[in-house]
Write an enzyme that holds these catalytic residues in place. Sequence first.
Site, PDB file in Angstrom:
ATOM      1  CB  CYS A 192       7.630   9.620  -5.737  1.00 43.81           C
ATOM      2  SG  CYS A 192       7.566   9.053  -7.442  1.00 43.81           S
ATOM      3  CG  ASN A 196      -3.905   4.466   7.236  1.00 46.07           C
ATOM      4  OD1 ASN A 196      -4.606   4.763   8.205  1.00 46.07           O
ATOM      5  ND2 ASN A 196      -2.961   3.553   7.289  1.00 46.07           N
ATOM      6  CD  GLU A 197       0.160   4.547  10.171  1.00 45.41           C
ATOM      7  OE1 GLU A 197       0.852   3.793   9.470  1.00 45.41           O
ATOM      8  OE2 GLU A 197      -0.020   4.361  11.391  1.00 45.41           O
ATOM      9  CG  PHE A 224      -1.190 -14.411  12.486  1.00 48.87           C
ATOM     10  CD1 PHE A 224      -2.256 -15.221  12.882  1.00 48.87           C
ATOM     11  CD2 PHE A 224      -0.356 -14.871  11.478  1.00 48.87           C
ATOM     12  CE1 PHE A 224      -2.478 -16.462  12.295  1.00 48.87           C
ATOM     13  CE2 PHE A 224      -0.564 -16.113  10.881  1.00 48.87           C
ATOM     14  CZ  PHE A 224      -1.627 -16.914  11.293  1.00 48.87           C
ATOM     15  CG  HIS A 225      -2.374  -6.080  13.906  1.00 50.02           C
ATOM     16  ND1 HIS A 225      -3.192  -5.535  14.872  1.00 50.02           N
ATOM     17  CD2 HIS A 225      -1.366  -5.201  13.737  1.00 50.02           C
ATOM     18  CE1 HIS A 225      -2.689  -4.376  15.261  1.00 50.02           C
ATOM     19  NE2 HIS A 225      -1.572  -4.146  14.591  1.00 50.02           N
ATOM     20  NE  ARG A 253      -0.237  -0.407   4.953  1.00 48.54           N
ATOM     21  CZ  ARG A 253      -0.734  -0.483   6.170  1.00 48.54           C
ATOM     22  NH1 ARG A 253      -2.001  -0.259   6.386  1.00 48.54           N
ATOM     23  NH2 ARG A 253       0.031  -0.791   7.190  1.00 48.54           N
ATOM     24  CB  CYS A 309       8.287   9.422 -11.136  1.00 47.92           C
ATOM     25  SG  CYS A 309       7.132  10.746 -10.750  1.00 47.92           S
ATOM     26  CD  GLU A 335      -4.210   2.756  12.641  1.00 44.04           C
ATOM     27  OE1 GLU A 335      -3.247   1.985  12.825  1.00 44.04           O
ATOM     28  OE2 GLU A 335      -4.500   3.217  11.536  1.00 44.04           O
ATOM     29  CB  CYS A 393       3.978   8.981  -7.869  1.00 38.63           C
ATOM     30  SG  CYS A 393       4.322  10.737  -8.051  1.00 38.63           S
TER      31      CYS A 393
HETATM   32  C1  GLA Z   1      -0.763   1.190  10.886  1.00 39.57           C
HETATM   33  C2  GLA Z   1      -1.869   1.316   9.857  1.00 39.57           C
HETATM   34  C3  GLA Z   1      -2.953   0.294  10.006  1.00 39.57           C
HETATM   35  C4  GLA Z   1      -2.405  -1.039  10.408  1.00 39.57           C
HETATM   36  C5  GLA Z   1      -1.588  -0.902  11.654  1.00 39.57           C
HETATM   37  C6  GLA Z   1      -1.051  -2.199  12.181  1.00 39.57           C
HETATM   38  O1  GLA Z   1      -0.871   2.030  11.939  1.00 39.57           O
HETATM   39  O2  GLA Z   1      -2.425   2.595   9.824  1.00 39.57           O
HETATM   40  O3  GLA Z   1      -3.641   0.213   8.796  1.00 39.57           O
HETATM   41  O4  GLA Z   1      -1.616  -1.531   9.369  1.00 39.57           O
HETATM   42  O5  GLA Z   1      -0.495  -0.073  11.377  1.00 39.57           O
HETATM   43  O6  GLA Z   1      -0.359  -2.042  13.369  1.00 39.57           O
HETATM   44 ZN    ZN Z   2       6.591  10.789  -8.556  1.00 46.61          ZN
END
Ligand code: GLA
Ligand code: ZN
Length: 663
Positions: free
Chosen positions: A157, A151-152, A361-362, A113, A159, A311, A117
């Site tokens: 990049c 997300n995070e 397994f998380h 994920r 390119c 999270e 770019c």
């Molecule tokens: C990150 C992501 C989540 C997940 C957790 C697992 O914080 O934002 O999608 O992958 O890690 O710890």
């Molecule tokens: Zn790029």
Amino acid sequence: MEFSEVNGLLHGGDYNADQWLDRPEILKEDIQLMKKAGVNVVTLGIFSWASLEPEEGVFTFEWLDQIMDSMYENGIYVILATPSAGKPPWMAKKYPEIMQTDRARVRHLYGRRKTQCNSSKVYQEKVRIIDEKLAARYAHHPALLMWHISNEVSGECHCSDCQENFRKWLKNKYGTIDNLNKQYCSKFWSHTYNDWSEIESPAPHGESAVHGLMLDYKRFSSDMLIRFVKMELDIVKKYNPDIPVTTNMYDVNCEVNYNRLADILDVTSWDSYPLWHCGTDKKSEWKKAVEAAFHFDFCRSLKHAPFVLMESTTSTNNHFEISKLKRPGMHMLSSMQAVACGSDSVMYFQWRQSLGAYEKFHSAVVSHNGSEDTRVFHDVVEVGEKVRSLFFIKNTKTWSDVAIIYDWENMRALYEQKNLRNHNQEYDVIMYEHYEAILKNYVSVDIIDQSADFSKYKLIIAPMLYMFKTGTQEKIKNYVEQGGNFVMTYYSGIVNENDLCFECWSPYGLNDVFGVKSEEIDSLCDDEYNQFTYNGKVYKAKFYCDLLNVCGAEVLSKYECDFYAGRPVLTKNNYKQGMAYYIACRSEKDFLYDFYHTLIDETGIRRIIDSPYVDSVMVKERADEESRYVFYMNFSVEQRTICGIQLAGYEVQLKKEKRILEK
Ligand code: GLA
Ligand code: ZN
């Protein structure tokens, strides 16, 4: 529904419901279980792009409609994500140019994920389309509490589009190529550029010697990521400006300057994953707790407002080498620690454990057995009850007289350069050392960058502030002049914001304020020490040792060994209304505790509680106008007593008191 309208704290987490769309009974079960667990919010859609747009231009929102509606019907709010952190394979197949090119100039294949770019025009267009559709459909949905952008966000990049953008960015910053050459000191090794088109981003097989350029690429990448978030934010805001927007942050040492990212967000949020119970000290989780608290205090300080713990784990995290089960008591303690530091939520990744792939397994609230009769589920229920009972904590504030400067650009400059120490730069670890010393003194602290407003603090600590951005020396001078206490350390005030050395004794422009001039810096090998005596105790001097000349400061301690024995190691200078301290070397944690203990006493800085440090006990405070709420947290497995309060192993207790404190 706005964030501020929710009565109490949030409790819930990431719900990847689209993994169970072929199992309608699961959704029903989940809602029942959520109610039992005291869940009042879920984060939806973070990685749902493939379920929302299974083929280009074909949109399937019906499943999300149904989940949003049932959440609302059951009194559970939704933090809705834009799906831009994970793209479907059809997109990469049709538009391979959306994929990220790494430093080695290798364009990535589809996979994992966040591998796109973010500056790709095609990618941005695809994101715009899906975001517009999401926002048009849900911006006024009664369950919608907040938007969660991507997300995070992270990644850089290289390119060809990014190279062009970088050149434009540089042009905008430096105006002329001559100015850039001057700031980059590019005559060195004959790197003078005649034209912008000659500039290439850093590469392992290319440029890595021009420090200014290395640093600028980090800044440019951060700006691009922030611009990307802003693009998404503007889209969702267009449909309903009243819904607050956040994006989850996760690491102070990452590719984004969070201080600048926070400027565009309504609410900051944090993902917290300490590796509890791993490490050599089996009796105490203090070290991990210090780092976790640092990050929470950082996240709160970004907007000087409560944040969202977006999270955390219910138990394990399979992303690391080893991840242990949370021991009994730790789930409550770690959850309450976030609240104590300013979080208005306790949220988890993830609600239900996925059946396959990377995170199967998380830990989750509901594991593969689907049962509510598990240790983890019981822990979550207990936290849910606690969270509900703490409704009065929502929106309470933290008042800090002390701030530590942790500056992203300074950190990037330290990490990108060829230095006197090229391993273990440890800017973050050094930060934790100063932070821990303040924590152990039971004093509230903010984490700020050098652009922040200094005026509200009584004490500012700037460990290794190597880079002074334009005006920083002026700010520090004014701050001390007007009565502030400032602690500066070794390796400070050496370069300007382009990593170009100042032609002066360091710290630049502040020799009169600190009453010292640093002449040279010795870097010690990892097993080497000098030493000094402070308050009758002998402490080690290590890592970097500044060799100072005194020009007015009072010398509090001197080096005792090597050829610079007798030179000052700790100084204090009364400048106008304030006091400027200089610590010339890295030392032991006990020294910092001792030093700040004296300083806090001398300056009359308010302590949350009046107690010497009790091993592994952290104390944090939130307050409103009338009351203060003091959290006593024992990170040891053994019982502790503090201020007459007995805490069992891993216990947390909250005491409410009348507030008698000045703002
Ligand atoms: C990150 C992501 C989540 C997940 C957790 C697992 O914080 O934002 O999608 O992958 O890690 O710890
Ligand atoms: Zn790029």
